[in-house]
Write an enzyme that holds these catalytic residues in place. Structure first.
Site, PDB file in Angstrom:
ATOM      1  N   ASP A   1      -9.389   6.447  -1.875  1.00 22.26           N
ATOM      2  CA  ASP A   1      -8.270   7.076  -2.580  1.00 22.26           C
ATOM      3  C   ASP A   1      -8.814   7.856  -3.782  1.00 22.26           C
ATOM      4  OD1 ASP A   1      -9.018   5.117  -4.339  1.00 22.26           O
ATOM      5  OD2 ASP A   1      -7.013   4.326  -4.677  1.00 22.26           O
TER       6      ASP A   1
ATOM      7  N   TYR B   1      -6.585   6.529   4.388  1.00 26.54           N
ATOM      8  CA  TYR B   1      -6.766   5.572   3.300  1.00 26.54           C
ATOM      9  C   TYR B   1      -5.941   4.300   3.543  1.00 26.54           C
ATOM     10  CZ  TYR B   1      -5.720   3.042  -0.875  1.00 26.54           C
ATOM     11  OH  TYR B   1      -5.521   2.010  -1.744  1.00 26.54           O
TER      12      TYR B   1
ATOM     13  N   GLU C   1       0.823  -1.209   0.000  1.00 21.67           N
ATOM     14  CA  GLU C   1       0.000   0.000   0.000  1.00 21.67           C
ATOM     15  C   GLU C   1       0.859   1.262   0.000  1.00 21.67           C
ATOM     16  OE1 GLU C   1      -3.087   0.514  -0.522  1.00 21.67           O
ATOM     17  OE2 GLU C   1      -3.622  -1.597  -0.626  1.00 21.67           O
TER      18      GLU C   1
END
Ligand code: SF4
Length: 369
Positions: free
Chosen positions: A145, A127, A48
């Site tokens: 996002d 996020y 991520e």
């Protein structure tokens, strides 16, 4: 209309139109990405962070290489920052790598298992925390996002700018309302993939879209206009002249410090100016005058490039500087380290410098042939 009004009367109906179809689409169209083969929170976290501001195609190679060298939290925590940056070289946004490394050290071998614990890690925002917690632990947090903002803004016809507080809150509430509580990780990844592959920024194929029948933007002819944004961050031009200065097989480099781009990476001696610098202007710069001393310096232009960052455009010129025999370079370049030219590759350089050094090395080896 706010999200509570949208859902007051017909939550189930909207979920059937949106979430159920979205998950069906995902089962058919999901991208087979290496980080999706594991729910290990460490791996999910690395992916991520790495995928922020990075194209998936580019991220895939970096991810595999990074995980081979740092397969666990302990391996990352015990590495030197220089080495972590070396494995990040070329990806840009180097604060991500520094934060990743600092956070790994702060965890003392145990990855947090709650949203609050993950959100408190250095470099992790709303996020990323939601993405990690939903994918690794199945916790019901919607990850919002840029892809999600675009999709929700269009699907629900949100005319509030997505970078305004009100717009952000509306989208976050909608994303959370639509979340499949039994499959939060799958739902978040479905939103990401749908935004990347189907509801793309320019000219999405709406007639072929499974959400088209209930999409407000499509019905209202607003697809090209949504999402709305208010801010236009000004782009700042910067003018860099880099000097390749070597003597007796050693070149001068230094680590960038301070609160600026490329912190922690290495660079050549740099002269930054407010306006473009030509050769005449360069030779009048104090650094060049001090390096020259009593003898004339030989300086030659070695190439230029434009490097675009999110809010800056760097106009970079490279020069080769040949020092006179009596030059007192060590005194003038006190803040630099001298490294063997053959070992420059051991250091992490920003992409433009890495590229220039690689080309220089290639040209030198071709000349030897
Ligand atoms: S119909 Fe078009 S705008 Fe609406 S969700 Fe599908 S691709 Fe996006």
């Amino acid at each position: 209309m706010d999200s509570s009004a949208i859902f007051a009367a017909r939550r189930n109906e909207v979920m059937n139109d949106f979430t159920v179809k979205l998950l069906d689409w995902y089962r058919e169209n999901r991208r087979d990405l290496p980080w999706r083969h594991s729910k290990d929170p460490y791996r999910v976290w690395v992916s991520e962070i790495m995928l922020q501001q990075t194209r998936v195609a580019q991220g895939t190679d970096y991810y595999s290489r990074f995980l081979r060298r740092f397969p666990s939290l302990e391996a990352l925590a015990s590495a030197a920052e220089d080495e972590v940056l070396k494995y990040w070289q070329g990806l840009g946004y180097y604060a991500r790598a520094r934060n990743l490394h600092a956070a790994a050290r702060s965890m003392k071998g145990v990855f947090p298992a709650t949203y609050e614990g993950v959100r408190a890690l250095k470099g992790v925002g709303d996020y990323t925390a939601a993405a990690i917690c939903s994918i690794a632990y199945g916790l019901p947090y919607a990850a919002v996002d840029g892809n999600a903002c675009r999709l929700f803004s269009r699907y629900f016809g949100i005319e509030e700018p997505i970078d305004s507080l009100r717009g952000k809150r509306m989208i976050a509430a909608l994303a959370q309302e639509m979340l499949d509580g039994k499959r939060p990780g799958m739902y978040n990844q479905a939103v990401m993939d749908f935004g990347s592959l189907q509801c793309v920024p320019a000219s999405p194929d709406c007639p072929a879209c499974i959400l088209g029948a209930s999409c407000k933007a499509y019905a209202g002819g607003m697809v090209g206009r949504l999402p709305l944004k208010t801010k236009k961050t000004p782009v700042r031009p910067r003018f860099f002249s880099y000097l390749y200065i070597a003597k007796d097989g050693f070149a001068y480099i230094r680590k960038r410090t301070g609160d600026d781009i490329w912190k922690g990476l290495y660079e050549l001696p740099l002269i930054e100016t407010d306006v473009p610098l030509d050769m005449e202007g360069l030779l009048r710069q104090p650094l060049l005058l001090r390096l020259g001393g009593r003898s004339p310096l030989s300086v030659s232009f070695a190439g230029s490039m434009k490097h675009v960052l999110s809010h800056q455009v760097l106009h970079i010129r490279f020069y080769e500087v040949v020092l006179p025999e009596d030059a007192e370079a060590a005194g003038v370049l006190q803040s630099f380290i001298c490294v063997p030219e053959g070992q420059m590759e051991d250091y992490a350089f920003p992409k433009p410098l890495y590229q220039m050094l690689s080309e220089r090395k290639k040209a030198a080896s071709e000349m030897k042939i």
